[in-house]
Scaffold this motif. Structure first.
Motif, mmCIF file in Angstrom:
data_model
loop_
_atom_site.group_PDB
_atom_site.id
_atom_site.type_symbol
_atom_site.label_atom_id
_atom_site.label_comp_id
_atom_site.label_asym_id
_atom_site.label_seq_id
_atom_site.Cartn_x
_atom_site.Cartn_y
_atom_site.Cartn_z
ATOM 1 N N CYS A 74 0.826 -1.213 0.000
ATOM 2 C CA CYS A 74 0.000 0.000 0.000
ATOM 3 C C CYS A 74 0.859 1.263 0.000
ATOM 4 O O CYS A 74 0.561 2.221 -0.719
ATOM 5 C CB CYS A 74 -0.956 -0.012 1.189
ATOM 6 N N PHE A 75 1.936 1.265 0.783
ATOM 7 C CA PHE A 75 2.838 2.417 0.779
ATOM 8 C C PHE A 75 3.519 2.594 -0.580
ATOM 9 O O PHE A 75 3.696 3.714 -1.053
ATOM 10 C CB PHE A 75 3.885 2.305 1.897
ATOM 11 N N ALA A 76 3.884 1.488 -1.234
ATOM 12 C CA ALA A 76 4.532 1.562 -2.550
ATOM 13 C C ALA A 76 3.575 2.119 -3.599
ATOM 14 O O ALA A 76 3.956 2.979 -4.411
ATOM 15 C CB ALA A 76 5.037 0.179 -2.960
ATOM 16 N N ILE A 77 2.333 1.655 -3.586
ATOM 17 C CA ILE A 77 1.345 2.156 -4.554
ATOM 18 C C ILE A 77 1.033 3.619 -4.265
ATOM 19 O O ILE A 77 0.865 4.426 -5.182
ATOM 20 C CB ILE A 77 0.073 1.285 -4.544
ATOM 21 N N ASP A 78 0.986 3.997 -2.988
ATOM 22 C CA ASP A 78 0.772 5.389 -2.612
ATOM 23 C C ASP A 78 1.907 6.270 -3.139
ATOM 24 O O ASP A 78 1.668 7.369 -3.647
ATOM 25 C CB ASP A 78 0.670 5.504 -1.088
ATOM 26 N N ALA A 79 3.135 5.775 -3.050
ATOM 27 C CA ALA A 79 4.286 6.526 -3.576
ATOM 28 C C ALA A 79 4.181 6.687 -5.086
ATOM 29 O O ALA A 79 4.514 7.747 -5.632
ATOM 30 C CB ALA A 79 5.590 5.816 -3.205
#
Length: 101
Positions: free
Chosen positions: A84-89
């Protein structure tokens, strides 16, 4: 699964060959995520709206639908959070790119 020919920058020698070829074949499989939405031509959509649904708002502790998939697949809640953090980035980078264009 889809095969692609890519430059053989690492000089990998295929089995049965004596020297490295200029190109080598790689296979890429999907992540296993079910598509959230489809384009008009019936391909899975990768719009910012879809990516935001997958990511959620991880900085606020609200994880998107990618969390369940990766936390279950890897048997580790941290994997779901990381996804989720990677997709948010990726969403943030796309927003910055749009502003600069």
């Amino acid at each position: 699964v889809r095969a692609f020919d890519v430059p053989n920058t690492k000089g990998i020698i295929e089995e049965g060959k004596k020297k490295a070829l200029k190109k080598r074949s790689i296979e890429i499989t999907g992540l296993g995520l079910a598509p959230v939405a489809y384009t008009a031509s019936h391909w899975p959509s990768t719009s910012s709206v879809v990516l935001r649904e997958l990511a959620g708002s991880p900085k606020d502790g609200n994880f998107g639908s990618a969390y369940d998939h990766f936390a279950t697949k890897e048997k580790d809640p941290k994997a779901g959070e990381d996804a989720c953090f990677a997709i948010d980035a990726l969403c943030s980078a796309g927003a910055v790119d749009t502003l600069l264009s």
